[in-house]
Scaffold this motif. Structure first.
Motif: not given
Length: 203
Positions: A127-137, A173-187
């Motif tokens: 997702s472009r939005r993902h790359i723009a809003r979240h850390a590269w990690s 070493g990744v979260l073993a789930a279909a969903k995860r919460t990520v931190s961005g500039e807007a929280g």
């Protein structure tokens, strides 16, 4: 090949030519009272019926997103990331795969596209939005998540978020789930990592 939503069943028109055993398999698959193992067997039964021979899909134009400034550099970085993660976590055994950027993903972070019949992996979208809003990690985490799906596809495993996925996800070493919460500039916001199969519909 079929979907059931609010008691409305949508089914590939090719199943109009299916024998009784395939139609019975569809009924078993849709029944909530049928044990999981029998539903899986029923799914295998109706998915292997050659619906395209009886109702060929209509040709659809291939629509690609328009390239944006900086895409070449970004795609090169993502491709290099895939190569590095492949070497570090999969022993370099995964095949090369096209990487694309998607502006259409609103809640999804990434997806693996596969052929609906063969299960062959086609590409990984980020997702472009993902790359723009979240850390590269976080982007690295998403890429590795989709690479676990690629590993499932290339080793002939079922592509899902089941036991084999969870086991391999923990291993790399990744979260073993279909969903995860990520931190961005807007929280914090909930986002989904998922796969998508190419075809008219998926079961």
């Amino acid at each position: 090949m079929l979907s059931l939503n609010r008691r409305v069943l949508r089914i590939h028109r090719g199943y109009a030519h299916a024998p009784d055993r395939v139609l019975k398999a569809i009924v078993r698959f849709l029944s909530r009272r049928v044990p999981r193992a029998l539903r899986r067997a029923a799914e295998h039964e109706f998915l292997h019926f050659p619906v395209e021979e009886h109702a060929p899909p209509r040709p659809r134009p291939c629509v690609r997103e328009r390239a944006r400034p900086g895409d070449v550099v970004l795609l090169h970085r993502l491709t290099s990331l895939h190569q590095r993660l492949n070497a570090e976590h999969f022993g370099g055994t995964l095949g090369e795969i096209p990487i694309r950027l998607s502006s259409r993903m609103r809640t999804r972070l990434g997806e693996l596209a596969v052929e609906i019949r063969s299960g062959r992996p086609l590409d990984i979208a980020i997702s472009r939005r993902h790359i723009a809003r979240h850390a590269w990690s976080e982007v690295e985490h998403t890429m590795l998540h989709e690479m676990v799906h690629q590993w499932q596809a290339e080793t002939g495993l079922r592509i899902d978020h089941g036991r084999t996925f969870r086991q391999k996800a923990r291993e790399v070493g990744v979260l073993a789930a279909a969903k995860r919460t990520v931190s961005g500039e807007a929280g914090k916001r909930g986002s989904r990592c998922c796969l998508e199969s190419e075809g008219e519909a998926t079961a």
